[in-house]
Write a protein that holds these residues in place. Structure first.
Motif, mmCIF file in Angstrom:
data_model
loop_
_atom_site.group_PDB
_atom_site.id
_atom_site.type_symbol
_atom_site.label_atom_id
_atom_site.label_comp_id
_atom_site.label_asym_id
_atom_site.label_seq_id
_atom_site.Cartn_x
_atom_site.Cartn_y
_atom_site.Cartn_z
ATOM 1 N N UNK A 19 0.820 -1.234 0.000
ATOM 2 C CA UNK A 19 0.000 0.000 0.000
ATOM 3 C C UNK A 19 0.848 1.275 0.000
ATOM 4 N N UNK A 20 1.889 1.311 0.834
ATOM 5 C CA UNK A 20 2.761 2.495 0.860
ATOM 6 C C UNK A 20 3.488 2.652 -0.473
ATOM 7 N N UNK A 21 3.956 1.527 -1.017
ATOM 8 C CA UNK A 21 4.658 1.557 -2.299
ATOM 9 C C UNK A 21 3.759 2.152 -3.377
ATOM 10 N N UNK A 22 2.525 1.685 -3.452
ATOM 11 C CA UNK A 22 1.592 2.177 -4.471
ATOM 12 C C UNK A 22 1.312 3.665 -4.291
ATOM 13 N N UNK A 23 1.145 4.103 -3.048
ATOM 14 C CA UNK A 23 0.814 5.512 -2.798
ATOM 15 C C UNK A 23 1.947 6.440 -3.212
ATOM 16 N N UNK A 24 3.167 6.101 -2.827
ATOM 17 C CA UNK A 24 4.304 6.966 -3.153
ATOM 18 C C UNK A 24 4.677 6.886 -4.631
ATOM 19 N N UNK A 25 4.728 5.658 -5.152
ATOM 20 C CA UNK A 25 5.197 5.488 -6.525
ATOM 21 C C UNK A 25 4.183 6.014 -7.530
ATOM 22 N N UNK A 26 2.884 5.737 -7.324
ATOM 23 C CA UNK A 26 1.887 6.211 -8.284
ATOM 24 C C UNK A 26 1.884 7.732 -8.365
ATOM 25 N N UNK A 27 1.976 8.383 -7.213
ATOM 26 C CA UNK A 27 1.995 9.848 -7.207
ATOM 27 C C UNK A 27 3.216 10.379 -7.938
ATOM 28 N N UNK A 28 4.358 9.766 -7.705
ATOM 29 C CA UNK A 28 5.571 10.287 -8.322
ATOM 30 C C UNK A 28 5.654 9.956 -9.806
ATOM 31 N N UNK A 29 5.156 8.776 -10.206
ATOM 32 C CA UNK A 29 5.162 8.427 -11.626
ATOM 33 C C UNK A 29 4.278 9.402 -12.402
ATOM 34 N N UNK A 30 3.094 9.692 -11.881
ATOM 35 C CA UNK A 30 2.224 10.656 -12.554
ATOM 36 C C UNK A 30 2.889 12.030 -12.638
ATOM 37 N N UNK A 31 3.555 12.421 -11.561
ATOM 38 C CA UNK A 31 4.254 13.701 -11.572
ATOM 39 C C UNK A 31 5.389 13.737 -12.564
ATOM 40 N N UNK A 32 6.161 12.638 -12.663
ATOM 41 C CA UNK A 32 7.290 12.601 -13.596
ATOM 42 C C UNK A 32 6.824 12.540 -15.046
ATOM 43 N N UNK A 33 5.695 11.867 -15.294
ATOM 44 C CA UNK A 33 5.129 11.896 -16.647
ATOM 45 C C UNK A 33 4.793 13.342 -17.017
ATOM 46 N N UNK A 34 4.192 14.035 -16.067
ATOM 47 C CA UNK A 34 3.866 15.440 -16.300
ATOM 48 C C UNK A 34 5.125 16.259 -16.544
ATOM 49 N N UNK A 35 6.170 16.000 -15.756
ATOM 50 C CA UNK A 35 7.418 16.745 -15.897
ATOM 51 C C UNK A 35 8.056 16.497 -17.258
ATOM 52 N N UNK A 36 7.998 15.236 -17.736
ATOM 53 C CA UNK A 36 8.588 14.906 -19.036
ATOM 54 C C UNK A 36 7.878 15.629 -20.170
ATOM 55 N N UNK A 37 6.629 16.013 -19.929
ATOM 56 C CA UNK A 37 5.867 16.711 -20.964
ATOM 57 C C UNK A 37 6.332 18.152 -21.148
ATOM 58 N N UNK A 38 7.202 18.654 -20.253
ATOM 59 C CA UNK A 38 7.814 19.967 -20.480
ATOM 60 C C UNK A 38 8.386 20.015 -21.897
ATOM 61 N N UNK A 39 9.315 19.096 -22.158
ATOM 62 C CA UNK A 39 10.021 19.093 -23.437
ATOM 63 C C UNK A 39 9.183 18.437 -24.525
ATOM 64 N N UNK A 40 8.392 17.418 -24.165
ATOM 65 C CA UNK A 40 7.568 16.761 -25.177
ATOM 66 C C UNK A 40 6.574 17.749 -25.783
#
Length: 433
Positions: A5-26
Motif C-alpha cells: 500500500x505504501x509503495x503504491x501511494x508513493x510510486x503512483x503519485x511520483x510516476x504521474x508527476x514525472x510523466x507530467x514533468x517529461x511533458x515539459x520538453x515533449x
C-alpha cells in the motif's frame, strides 16, 4: 510487513508527476515540430542537453538532500534535517545563478558548440538563453519537490508537477499560435511552468502536518554539500541523457544531416517519457527505502527493491510494444511535412533503441536504491558506466562499423553494461552479509 500500500501511494503519485514533468520538453517538441518544422525540431534537440544539465543539477540537490533528510527524520534528528533543507535550498539557488550567467553571456557560442549550424543556430541560441536564464527556478522547484515528498506529502509533490506540465502545454499553444512567438514562446512557456509549481509546493509550509522549515541563518551548508553525494547517481543518470543526445546528434549529423537529428529528436523525446516513468518509480520508492534503511528494516528494503524492479520491467515491456505496434502515428505527430526520410529513420531507430528500456529501468531503480541506502559510490558507478564510460566508446566504434544501426545499438549495449555493474554490486553486498 506488507509494504505494497505504501509503495503504491508513493510510486503512483511520483510516476504521474514525472510523466507530467517529461511533458515539459515533449510539449515543446510537438508544438515546435508543427509550428516551425524540422529545423525547429533539430534546434530543440541540439539544445536539450543543456536542459538535461539543469534538470540533473536539480535532481542532485533534491534527491541528495531529500534522501539525507529522510534518514535524519527516521533517526529523530528533526532540527538537523531542517538545517540541511535550508542549506540545500541555498546551494540550489547558487547553482541556478551560475547557469543563469552562462545563458546570459554565452548562449550563441554554446549553441554552436553543441552542433548548431547556420540554419539552426539562431533558433537554438534563443531557446538556450531563455531556459538558462530561468535555471534558478528549475533547480529550486526540483529541490522543493523532493523535500516535500520526503516530508510525507507525495500527492502535493505530484500536484506541483502536474500544475507545471499542464500550464506548459497551454502556454506553448498560446505563445506559439495566437501570439506567434515562435521558439522563444516555447522556451518561455517551459520557464513559467516551474514558477507555478513552486507556488503550489510552497503551500506545504502552511500545512499542520508539515515538519519542513526554512531559515537562512540556520542553513547547514557543509552537511548539504556532503549530501550532494547521495544525489550524484541521479545527477549522472540525468546528465547521461544529455550526453547521449550530444554524442548521437554529432554522429547522426555526419551520417544523415539535420533530417536525421530531427528523426532522433522524435525518438529521444518519446524515450524521455519512458525514462521519466522509470525515474518516477525510483524517486517514488526512495523515501520508503531511506526510512527502512534509517530504521534498520532489511526485510522491507528487499520487498521495496523487488516491487520497484518488477514494476519497471512491466513498464518497459509496455513501452516497447507501443513503439512497435504504433510507430507511424507516433512519428506523424511530430512530422509536419510528412518527410518520408525522417519517418524511415525514426521508425528503424525506435525498434532498436527501445530494447534498451529493459535494462534502463532496472538501472535507474538500482542506482537510486544504492544512494537511498547510503551507498552513493555504487549508485554513481552504475550511472557512470551506463551514461559515459560504456556509451561513448560503444557509440564511436559501432557507428564506424554499422552506421546508423550502430548508433541505435550503442544505447542498448551501454544500458546492458550498466545493469551488469549494478547486479555485481548488489550480489557482492548480499554475499558479504
Amino acid at each position: 510487513m506488507n509494504v505494497l500500500p505504501k509503495f503504491c501511494r508513493y510510486v503512483s503519485a511520483n510516476v504521474l508527476g514525472m510523466i507530467a514533468l517529461s511533458c515539459y520538453i515533449l510539449a515543446d517538441t510537438f508544438f515546435i515540430a508543427n509550428a516551425i518544422g524540422a529545423d525547429g525540431l533539430t534546434a530543440l534537440n541540439i539544445a536539450i542537453p543543456m536542459y538535461n544539465l539543469i534538470n540533473a543539477a536539480g535532481l542532485m540537490t533534491g534527491v541528495g538532500g531529500g534522501t539525507r533528510y529522510a534518514i535524519l527524520r527516521a533517526q529523530g534528528e528533526n532540527e538537523a534535517a531542517n538545517r540541511l533543507f535550508s542549506g540545500m535550498a541555498l546551494l540550489a539557488a547558487g547553482a541556478g545563478c551560475a547557469l543563469l550567467a552562462l545563458g546570459a553571456l554565452a548562449a550563441r557560442p554554446l549553441a554552436a558548440l553543441l552542433g548548431a549550424d547556420a540554419v539552426t543556430l539562431s533558433l537554438c541560441s534563443v531557446y538556450l538563453r531563455t531556459i538558462l536564464c530561468f535555471a534558478p527556478f528549475f533547480l529550486l522547484n526540483s529541490t522543493l519537490q523532493a523535500f516535500v515528498r520526503n516530508d510525507g506529502a507525495p500527492r502535493l509533490a505530484m500536484a506541483g508537477m502536474l500544475t507545471s506540465s499542464l500550464s506548459n502545454v497551454v502556454l506553448d499553444w498560446v505563445f506559439m499560435y495566437p501570439m506567434g512567438m515562435g521558439m522563444f514562446g516555447a522556451a518561455i512557456a517551459t520557464c513559467i511552468a516551474p514558477i507555478l509549481s513552486l507556488c503550489v509546493l510552497s503551500t506545504h509550509f502552511a500545512r499542520p502536518a508539515s515538519q519542513l522549515r526554512f531559515s537562512v541563518r540556520g542553513a547547514a551548508l557543509r552537511p548539504a554539500a556532503r549530501a550532494l553525494s547521495l544525489g550524484a547517481s541521479s545527477f549522472v543518470c540525468e546528465l547521461s541523457s544529455g550526453v547521449v543526445l550530444l554524442v548521437f546528434n554529432l554522429l547522426i549529423l555526419h551520417f544523415t544531416g539535420n533530417v536525421g537529428v530531427a528523426a532522433y529528436g522524435i525518438i529521444a523525446n518519446l524515450a524521455l517519457v519512458g525514462l521519466a516513468i522509470f525515474t518516477g518509480v525510483a524517486q517514488g520508492v526512495q523515501p520508503l527505502t531511506s526510512h527502512a534503511y534509517g530504521t534498520g528494516n532489511t526485510a522491507e528494503l528487499r520487498q521495496l527493491l523487488r516491487l520497484a524492479v518488477g514494476l519497471v520491467l512491466v513498464l518497459a515491456a509496455v513501452c516497447y510494444l507501443a513503439v512497435n505496434l504504433w510507430p507511424d502515428p507516433l512519428i506523424a505527430a511530430f512530422n509536419r511535412d510528412a518527410d518520408p526520410q525522417l519517418a524511415d529513420i525514426a521508425r528503424t531507430g525506435m525498434r532498436i533503441y527501445f530494447v534498451g528500456f529493459f535494462f534502463a529501468g532496472p538501472n535507474l531503480v538500482l542506482a537510486a536504491y544504492f544512494s537511498a541506502v547510503d551507498r552513493p559510490g555504487q549508485g554513481f558507478g552504475v550511472a557512470m558506466i551506463r551514461g559515459l564510460i560504456a556509451l561513448i566508446p560503444l557509440a564511436l566504434v559501432l557507428a564506424a562499423a554499422l552506421g546508423m544501426t550502430g548508433v541505435w545499438l550503442a544505447y542498448v549495449l551501454a544500458e546492458l553494461c550498466g545493469l551488469g555493474t549494478a547486479l555485481f554490486f548488489l550480489t557482492r553486498r548480499a554475499k558479504a552479509n
